[in-house]
Design an enzyme around this catalytic site. Structure first.
Site, PDB file in Angstrom:
ATOM      1  CG  HIS A  24      -0.670  -0.269   2.660  1.00 13.48           C
ATOM      2  ND1 HIS A  24       0.035   0.706   3.121  1.00 13.48           N
ATOM      3  CD2 HIS A  24      -1.440  -0.692   3.741  1.00 13.48           C
ATOM      4  CE1 HIS A  24       0.287  -0.163   4.917  1.00 13.48           C
ATOM      5  NE2 HIS A  24      -0.409  -0.256   4.664  1.00 13.48           N
ATOM      6  CG  HIS A  78      -3.884  -5.433  13.009  1.00 12.46           C
ATOM      7  ND1 HIS A  78      -4.418  -3.836  12.814  1.00 12.46           N
ATOM      8  CD2 HIS A  78      -2.856  -4.891  12.367  1.00 12.46           C
ATOM      9  CE1 HIS A  78      -3.801  -2.822  11.797  1.00 12.46           C
ATOM     10  NE2 HIS A  78      -3.004  -3.319  11.926  1.00 12.46           N
ATOM     11  CD  GLU A  80      -3.175  -3.010   7.577  1.00 10.36           C
ATOM     12  OE1 GLU A  80      -2.688  -1.969   8.259  1.00 10.36           O
ATOM     13  OE2 GLU A  80      -2.991  -1.613   6.515  1.00 10.36           O
ATOM     14  CG  ASP A  82      -1.590  -6.929   6.558  1.00 11.10           C
ATOM     15  OD1 ASP A  82      -2.301  -6.325   7.307  1.00 11.10           O
ATOM     16  OD2 ASP A  82       0.045  -6.454   6.818  1.00 11.10           O
ATOM     17  CG  HIS A 145      -1.414   0.675  11.900  1.00 12.65           C
ATOM     18  ND1 HIS A 145      -1.005   0.995  10.850  1.00 12.65           N
ATOM     19  CD2 HIS A 145      -0.905  -0.648  11.894  1.00 12.65           C
ATOM     20  CE1 HIS A 145      -0.943   0.261   9.847  1.00 12.65           C
ATOM     21  NE2 HIS A 145      -1.410  -1.107  10.421  1.00 12.65           N
ATOM     22  CG  ASP A 164       0.804  -4.150  12.080  1.00  8.64           C
ATOM     23  OD1 ASP A 164       1.852  -4.877  11.238  1.00  8.64           O
ATOM     24  OD2 ASP A 164      -0.280  -3.886  11.357  1.00  8.64           O
ATOM     25  CE1 TYR A 191       5.207  -3.131   8.803  1.00 10.85           C
ATOM     26  CE2 TYR A 191       5.434  -2.290  11.111  1.00 10.85           C
ATOM     27  CZ  TYR A 191       5.195  -3.227  10.663  1.00 10.85           C
ATOM     28  OH  TYR A 191       3.697  -3.440  10.409  1.00 10.85           O
ATOM     29  CG  HIS A 224       4.568  -7.258   8.172  1.00 10.16           C
ATOM     30  ND1 HIS A 224       3.376  -7.950   8.151  1.00 10.16           N
ATOM     31  CD2 HIS A 224       3.905  -6.725   8.996  1.00 10.16           C
ATOM     32  CE1 HIS A 224       2.752  -7.533   7.572  1.00 10.16           C
ATOM     33  NE2 HIS A 224       2.824  -6.729   7.957  1.00 10.16           N
TER      34      HIS A 224
HETATM   35 FE1  FEO Z   1      -1.538  -2.935  10.018  1.00  9.02          FE
HETATM   36 FE2  FEO Z   1       0.495  -5.566   8.606  1.00  9.02          FE
HETATM   37  O1  FEO Z   1      -0.876  -5.080   9.406  1.00  9.02           O
END
Ligand code: FEO
Length: 395
Positions: A24, A78, A80, A82, A145, A164, A191, A224
């Site tokens: 993104h 989370h 999101e 991903d 976040h 994250d 990051y 990640h």
């Molecule tokens: Fe906020 Fe890795 O997603």
């Protein structure tokens, strides 16, 4: 990638997205990973899932350890996509009646992603959940976040599943910090700069809170990149430093150019900075990705932005960069604008407005040059570089 045992009865079951190059709007030159973790206890627990197109790979990884149907609970740190994109596929396989533990905001947001009733269970900040020999403690980390973000802490093993936070977009074959060494730090820094910078004040508060709670960590498992097991405090201390955003004697001159006039001005400003001993980056927006510029901006003291005037406005790449940069709310920077123009010349004024709205302190009204800079104009650019140098901290 095969699952990896990270502690007794605890496994990394995530996936490596080797070939993603744009996350993104963030350049991921080495891909990334979507980490998920399986904890085997009386209640078998899956912490987070993966991007939807990797859901089958996640299930295949779990199958190498247990039949996925044996999973009793899922924790969603989370929303999101991903990390939750594979949730429906996973629930379909393990049984849609199984509970999904999430924060209050996760409870609001997850159904808006899937438009399907699932057995969401809200956990409060500090709430605990026993799964047999082990107990999870949930820590709300709202706006780190996303509003729904939370951490899950496993007290017995002192493992923090940090969502994250403390992650890196690094899609390598290594799973642990000690396998990569210090080479991981630029990825962690990038990051932080591109995902977490605007929440720096909250990060400082969170670190203080964790210290007050007396939590210690044998391992930090982000969603990640690599797991921090050799020295988890290294990344916590780095976050504390980066969050302070102390300016250094470093300047970025970021520009685009149509017929090289704005480029000549950029190079002259850089000359002035370099002559005064400032670490300087001369960044053509067609060569530098916006996310790499932001990484360098993290500890810079000055941002000088140049644009030609195009159709009474900014050059599109400059608008793109300024929009992205403003959203991340960098702090403690000084700035200035420059640019060439043909007849109307609005670009410098527009850059000044954008820098001011980003709370970057302007130290000059900006330099405008019609068509091609002459010797006098280039001297003024060199002087601008020197003036900026005077305002920066000494080394
Ligand atoms: Fe906020 Fe890795 O997603």
């Amino acid at each position: 990638m095969e699952p990896v045992k990270i502690a007794e009865d605890i496994y990394w079951v995530g996936v490596v997205d080797w070939n993603i190059r744009d996350f993104h709007g963030y350049s991921t030159y080495l891909g990334t990973t979507y980490n998920a973790y399986l904890v085997l206890d009386d209640k078998i627990t899956l912490i987070d899932t993966v991007k939807s197109n990797f859901a089958d790979e996640l299930l295949s990884n779990i199958s190498r350890i247990i039949d996925p149907k044996r999973i009793d609970i899922v924790i969603s740190n989370h929303t999101e996509m991903d990390h939750s994109g594979g949730l429906l596929r996973v629930m379909h396989r393990i049984g849609e009646e199984k509970p999904i533990y999430c924060s209050k905001m996760g409870y609001k947001h997850l159904p808006m992603h899937f438009r399907k009733d699932l057995n969401y269970q809200v956990v409060k900040d500090g709430e605990q959940l026993s799964i047999g020999k082990r107990t999870f403690t949930f820590l709300e980390t709202r706006m780190l976040h996303w509003p729904d973000s939370m951490f899950t802490y496993l007290g017995e093993e002192k493992i923090l599943f940090s969502s994250d936070a403390f992650g890196q977009h690094y899609g390598g074959s290594e799973r642990f910090d000690d396998e990569v060494g210090d080479d991981i730090m630029p990825h962690a820094k990038k990051y932080f700069a591109n995902i977490l910078l605007l929440y720096s004040p909250l990060i400082l508060k969170l670190i203080k809170r964790v210290q007050e709670m007396g939590l210690s960590f044998n391992m930090i498992c982000p969603d990640h990149g690599i797991i921090w097991r050799k020295d988890p405090m290294k990344i916590i201390n780095a976050y504390a430093t980066w969050s302070e955003q102390r300016p250094t004697r470093k300047a970025l001159v970021v520009y685009d150019t149509m017929w090289h006039s704005t480029q000549l001005m950029a190079e002259a400003i850089c000359d002035g900075l370099v002559q005064e001993g400032v670490k300087t980056f001369c960044m053509d927006l067609r060569a530098w990705h916006r996310s790499d510029i932001i990484t360098e901006l993290l500890d810079a003291g000055a941002l000088i932005v140049g644009s030609p005037t195009l159709n009474n406005g900014l050059f599109p790449t400059v608008s793109d960069f300024l929009t992205y940069m403003k959203g991340l709310k960098p702090k403690n920077k000084i700035g200035a604008a420059f640019g060439s123009y043909g007849w109307s010349g609005e670009a410098v004024k527009l850059i000044n407005q954008e820098l001011e709205s980003a709370k970057i302190r302007l130290i000059h009204e900006g330099i405008r040059v019609q068509f091609v800079p002459d010797e006098d104009a280039l001297k003024r650019c060199i002087e601008l570089g020197k003036r900026i140098a005077k305002e920066l901290p000494e080394q």
